[in-house]
Design an enzyme around this catalytic site. Structure first.
Site, PDB file in Angstrom:
ATOM      1  N   ARG A  46       1.142  10.778  -0.087  1.00  0.00           N
ATOM      2  CA  ARG A  46       1.056  11.669   0.703  1.00  0.00           C
ATOM      3  C   ARG A  46       2.128  11.914   0.430  1.00  0.00           C
ATOM      4  NH1 ARG A  46       0.902  10.203   6.814  1.00  0.00           N
ATOM      5  NH2 ARG A  46      -0.351   7.327   7.263  1.00  0.00           N
ATOM      6  N   GLU A  53       1.190  -1.081   0.041  1.00  0.00           N
ATOM      7  CA  GLU A  53      -0.382  -0.183   0.275  1.00  0.00           C
ATOM      8  C   GLU A  53       0.776   0.758   0.655  1.00  0.00           C
ATOM      9  OE1 GLU A  53      -2.691   0.643   3.128  1.00  0.00           O
ATOM     10  OE2 GLU A  53      -3.280   2.492   2.703  1.00  0.00           O
ATOM     11  N   LYS A  82     -11.188  -1.801   6.446  1.00  0.00           N
ATOM     12  CA  LYS A  82      -9.655  -0.846   7.199  1.00  0.00           C
ATOM     13  C   LYS A  82     -10.602  -0.499   8.487  1.00  0.00           C
ATOM     14  CE  LYS A  82      -5.877   2.079   6.882  1.00  0.00           C
ATOM     15  NZ  LYS A  82      -5.204   2.970   6.434  1.00  0.00           N
ATOM     16  N   THR A  93      -4.819   6.574   1.288  1.00  0.00           N
ATOM     17  CA  THR A  93      -4.464   7.496   1.692  1.00  0.00           C
ATOM     18  C   THR A  93      -5.113   8.773   0.658  1.00  0.00           C
ATOM     19  OG1 THR A  93      -2.132   7.643   2.321  1.00  0.00           O
ATOM     20  CG2 THR A  93      -3.694   9.668   3.083  1.00  0.00           C
TER      21      THR A  93
HETATM   22  O1  LIG Z   1      -2.246   6.893   5.157  1.00  0.00           O
HETATM   23  C1  LIG Z   1      -3.184   6.231   5.466  1.00  0.00           C
HETATM   24  O2  LIG Z   1      -4.586   6.640   4.467  1.00  0.00           O
HETATM   25  C2  LIG Z   1      -4.143   5.808   6.629  1.00  0.00           C
HETATM   26  O3  LIG Z   1      -4.850   5.451   6.939  1.00  0.00           O
HETATM   27  C3  LIG Z   1      -3.267   5.938   7.859  1.00  0.00           C
HETATM   28  C4  LIG Z   1      -1.925   5.129   7.976  1.00  0.00           C
HETATM   29  O4  LIG Z   1      -2.904   3.475   7.547  1.00  0.00           O
HETATM   30  C5  LIG Z   1      -1.277   4.457   9.112  1.00  0.00           C
HETATM   31  O5  LIG Z   1      -0.903   5.615   9.120  1.00  0.00           O
HETATM   32  C6  LIG Z   1      -0.207   3.748   9.490  1.00  0.00           C
HETATM   33  O6  LIG Z   1      -0.356   3.655  10.844  1.00  0.00           O
HETATM   34  P1  LIG Z   1       0.974   3.491  11.917  1.00  0.00           P
HETATM   35  O7  LIG Z   1       1.531   1.613  10.949  1.00  0.00           O
HETATM   36  O8  LIG Z   1       1.044   3.419  12.989  1.00  0.00           O
HETATM   37  O9  LIG Z   1       2.049   3.715  10.883  1.00  0.00           O
END
Ligand SMILES: O=C(O)C(=O)C[C@H](O)[C@H](O)COP(=O)(O)O
Length: 203
Positions: free
Chosen positions: A44, A40, A127, A67
């Protein structure tokens, strides 16, 4: 592939932020070599769409966009060759557009209303985001109880140390996490090791 097939491919979906395009291909190669083929790439960073294109050329990689928050992101992600779409949340315009495109779609949910909006659109795979901050496994267990037909990919605050607890819950098909794809220059050997360790996780 359906979104269920994609979620069952490996226990962990790496959530990837690509800052430099040159990092994309080696990162994808290392993750796939370690056993994580579903990738994925979050929209960003300015190079995210190009990164999706570059990673899609890696043998065995199933590359999707994360995202994705609106219809323009969706169109751009599809144009870049994304095989699936992940969103941190679920709006009706994005949900309808993704369903209309017939592309595997994994929208974020954090409460019963979100799930019910998804069900109205014919969606059953979600999700759970932000997984830890939204109450962790007890919250998902409570939330999943009335929705036995739904399956989840918890993401947000998950790591190698707590992933197995999530995977042990029947309604969880896989987890998402950024820990397998650290930002910055790619240490391929290190990423292969992180991916191997994640790919071996069971519930
Ligand atoms: O970017 C996106 O669309 C999101 O929904 C956020 C990510 O899925 C999380 O930030 C991952 O989380 P961590 O594994 O805790 O870093």
């Amino acid at each position: 592939m359906t979104i269920a097939d994609i979620m069952r491919t490996a226990p962990v979906i790496p959530v990837i932020v690509v800052d430099e395009l040159e990092q994309a291909e080696p990162l994808a190669r290392a993750l796939v070599a370690g056993g994580l083929s579903v990738l994925e790439v979050t929209l960003r960073t300015p190079v995210a769409l190009e990164a999706i294109r570059a990673m899609s050329k890696v043998d065995g990689a199933i590359v999707g966009a994360g995202t994705v928050t609106n219809q323009q992101d969706l169109a751009d992600a599809i144009d870049a060759g994304s095989k699936f779409i992940v969103s941190p949340g679920l709006t009706e315009p994005l949900g309808k557009a993704a369903v209309g495109e017939r592309i595997p779609f994994l929208p974020g949910i954090a409460n019963a209303g979100d799930i019910m909006r998804g069900l109205d659109l014919g969606l059953t795979h979600f999700k759970f985001f932000p997984a830890m901050a939204a109450g962790g496994l007890p919250a998902l267990k409570a939330l999943a109880a009335p929705f036995g037909q739904c399956r989840f990919c918890p993401t947000g605050g998950i790591s190698i140390s707590n992933a197995s607890e999530w995977l042990a819950f029947d309604s969880v098909l896989c987890v998402g996490g950024s820990w397998v794809a650290p930002r910055g220059p790619v240490d391929e050997q290190k990423v292969v090791e992180l991916a191997r360790e994640a790919a071996a996780l069971t519930g």
